[in-house]
Design an enzyme around this catalytic site. Structure first.
Site, short mmCIF file in Angstrom:
data_model
loop_
_atom_site.label_atom_id
_atom_site.label_comp_id
_atom_site.label_asym_id
_atom_site.label_seq_id
_atom_site.Cartn_x
_atom_site.Cartn_y
_atom_site.Cartn_z
CG ASP A 446 -1.93 1.09 1.24
OD1 ASP A 446 -1.74 2.09 0.52
OD2 ASP A 446 -2.93 0.98 2.00
CG HIS A 447 3.23 3.98 -3.16
ND1 HIS A 447 4.28 4.16 -2.28
CD2 HIS A 447 3.73 4.32 -4.38
CE1 HIS A 447 5.35 4.58 -2.92
NE2 HIS A 447 5.05 4.69 -4.20
NE ARG A 448 -4.17 3.81 1.42
CZ ARG A 448 -5.31 3.34 1.89
NH1 ARG A 448 -6.38 4.14 2.00
NH2 ARG A 448 -5.42 2.07 2.25
#
Length: 476
Positions: A446-448
């Site tokens: 998850d690139h968040r």
């Protein structure tokens, strides 16, 4: 929590409602009734099997009596809190309405003469689970396939009486739940199937063999369900019809939940996937050595075990990967424990049970936990609690012979590692091209909350450990 309410005759009848089987689920499908109106039931006896959006569970009834009414047929999806069965808790105390069977499903599945499952002895009554006191259900005789076929063809009772009936089995045939479901779908009585599996267990191949027409006469229950001659028979949803150009399969239960979760995950968390190809020859040698190690006796040792341990070490070195995104509060929730999910393909669809606190387990303990997880999933007995609370997941797509994939995150998790097939390939080793055991790993995150640097470090650490498993000691 299960709630029971008395009917109008409070001293006589009690109702059993569909309980909340956990994890906030709101409905469940009735897969199988183990009792019928007129059967005697006891406190803690399993009366039906239901499938939620996460797993199949068996429901025990919390009081004694005689079954008066089944409110829903098999195959019906029922909301939590709806009454599913009514029981006469004071039989013989006076006149009572005639027992009422569940409404016939449309279409009705083929009747089965299979002996009813028995619960393990010595287990305490539980609201949801798989172990309760031994069943004391008194079954009434049901019509077999021969009787139904004779009635449909207008031959009457004479033909039914002439049909050979298999001898009643004194013991329940040994078969796993997916095999039992296959037999039910094919109209096969497991008591007539010759087992070829270890310790007399009936396999899927045995069921298919029993369903295949042969030259010699076989009991009517072994034959495939017959279609009525005088009137068209209803076709069960998802059944394959000869000559049909398409088949429609209802999406419900576990598969429906999977579809919704994957769509939600794919379009909520910004996925990034990175890949690395690694020489795992030394890991494969270590697997072979561990299989002979007395400390690993009684547990299954395979490459997945060392891959799981490598991921746990990589998480320890890079704890930021073990986190979750809290959207309402706009916070990153850092987890200080690892519940390691293992994606498992089952007859009901993909499920992801997890090993609780996997970071605290020794290698033998991790091997035992993996073995139990896989066996429970294959038997269709994974509980909803076992699939809740995962933090990071491994999906072993290599068992299907593919090199790797771009896995979608399990909802609520920050990373998932896909492991490809391990193959013998030409590889530059110590300056020379040699045949080596090679695999490709893919890490989606998850690139968040996980940037490229962190994701790359985790993947590189896993690869480095698998290339040289001595790092399991030096890095742990």
């Amino acid at each position: 929590m299960t709630t029971m309410t008395d009917t109008s005759n409070a001293a006589r009848f009690r109702e059993f409602k569909m309980p909340d089987v956990g994890e906030g689920l709101t409905e469940a499908e009735i897969l199988k009734w183990y009792v019928q109106p007129g059967d005697t039931v006891t406190d803690g006896q399993v009366v039906c099997e239901v499938e939620t959006a996460k797993a199949a569970v068996e429901l025990p009834i919390p009081f004694d009596g005689v079954v008066h009414e089944l409110r829903f047929p098999e195959g019906t999806t029922v909301d939590v809190g709806q009454v599913i069965i009514a029981v006469d808790v004071a039989p013989g105390s006076g006149d009572a309405p005639a027992p009422v069977a569940a409404p016939a499903p449309a279409p009705a599945p083929a009747p089965s003469a299979e002996p009813e499952p028995e619960a393990p002895k010595g287990r305490q009554p539980v609201l949801v689970g798989y172990g309760v006191s031994e069943s004391s259900t008194k079954r009434r005789a049901r019509k077999g396939m021969a009787a139904i076929q004779a009635e449909l063809n207008g031959h009457g009772a004479a033909s039914v009486a002439a049909a050979p009936a298999p001898a009643a089995s004194k013991e329940r045939p040994l078969a796993k739940p997916p095999v039992r479901k296959l037999a039910k779908d094919l109209g096969i009585d497991l008591a007539t199937v010759v087992p070829t599996g270890k310790d007399g267990i009936i396999t899927r191949e045995d069921v298919h063999a029993a369903a295949t027409p042969v030259a010699t006469p076989v009991p009517a229950q072994v034959q495939a369900p017959a279609v009525a001659v005088e009137a068209p028979a209803p076709v069960e949803a998802g059944a394959v019809v000869a000559g049909a150009r398409e088949t429609r399969i209802p999406v419900k239960g576990v598969r429906k939940a999977i579809a919704q979760a994957m769509v939600g995950s794919a379009f909520t968390a910004p996925h990034v996937t990175e890949f690395v190809t690694v020489d795992v020859t030394r890991t494969m040698k270590l697997v072979a050595e561990l299989k002979e190690d007395k400390d690993m006796a009684g547990v299954r040792v395979n490459p997945l075990l060392l891959i799981a341990k490598a991921l746990l070490v990589a998480i320890k070195r890079n704890p930021g990967i073990n986190a979750a995104w809290d959207e309402p509060n706009q916070e990153i929730v850092q987890k200080h424990f690892v519940n390691l999910g293992i994606a498992a393909a089952t007859p009901r669809g993909l499920i992801v049970p997890n090993i609780k606190d996997a970071h605290d387990l020794t290698l033998p303990q991790l091997a035992a936990a993996l073995g139990e997880l896989v066996a429970t999933a294959r038997d269709g007995k994974t509980s909803p609690a076992a699939m809740a609370g995962g933090t990071v997941t491994i999906t072993n797509v290599g068992v299907f012979g593919v090199d790797t994939g771009t896995p979608i995150l399990n909802p609520g998790e920050s990373a998932i590692l896909a492991v490809g097939a391990i193959k013998l390939q030409p590889w530059v080793h110590k300056g020379k091209v040699k045949p080596r055991q090679v695999t490709t790993l893919a890490l989606s995150f998850d690139h968040r909350l996980v940037d490229g640097e962190l994701g790359s470090k985790v993947l590189a650490d896993v690869a480095a450990i698998l290339e040289n498993p001595k790092r399991l000691i030096t890095w742990a």
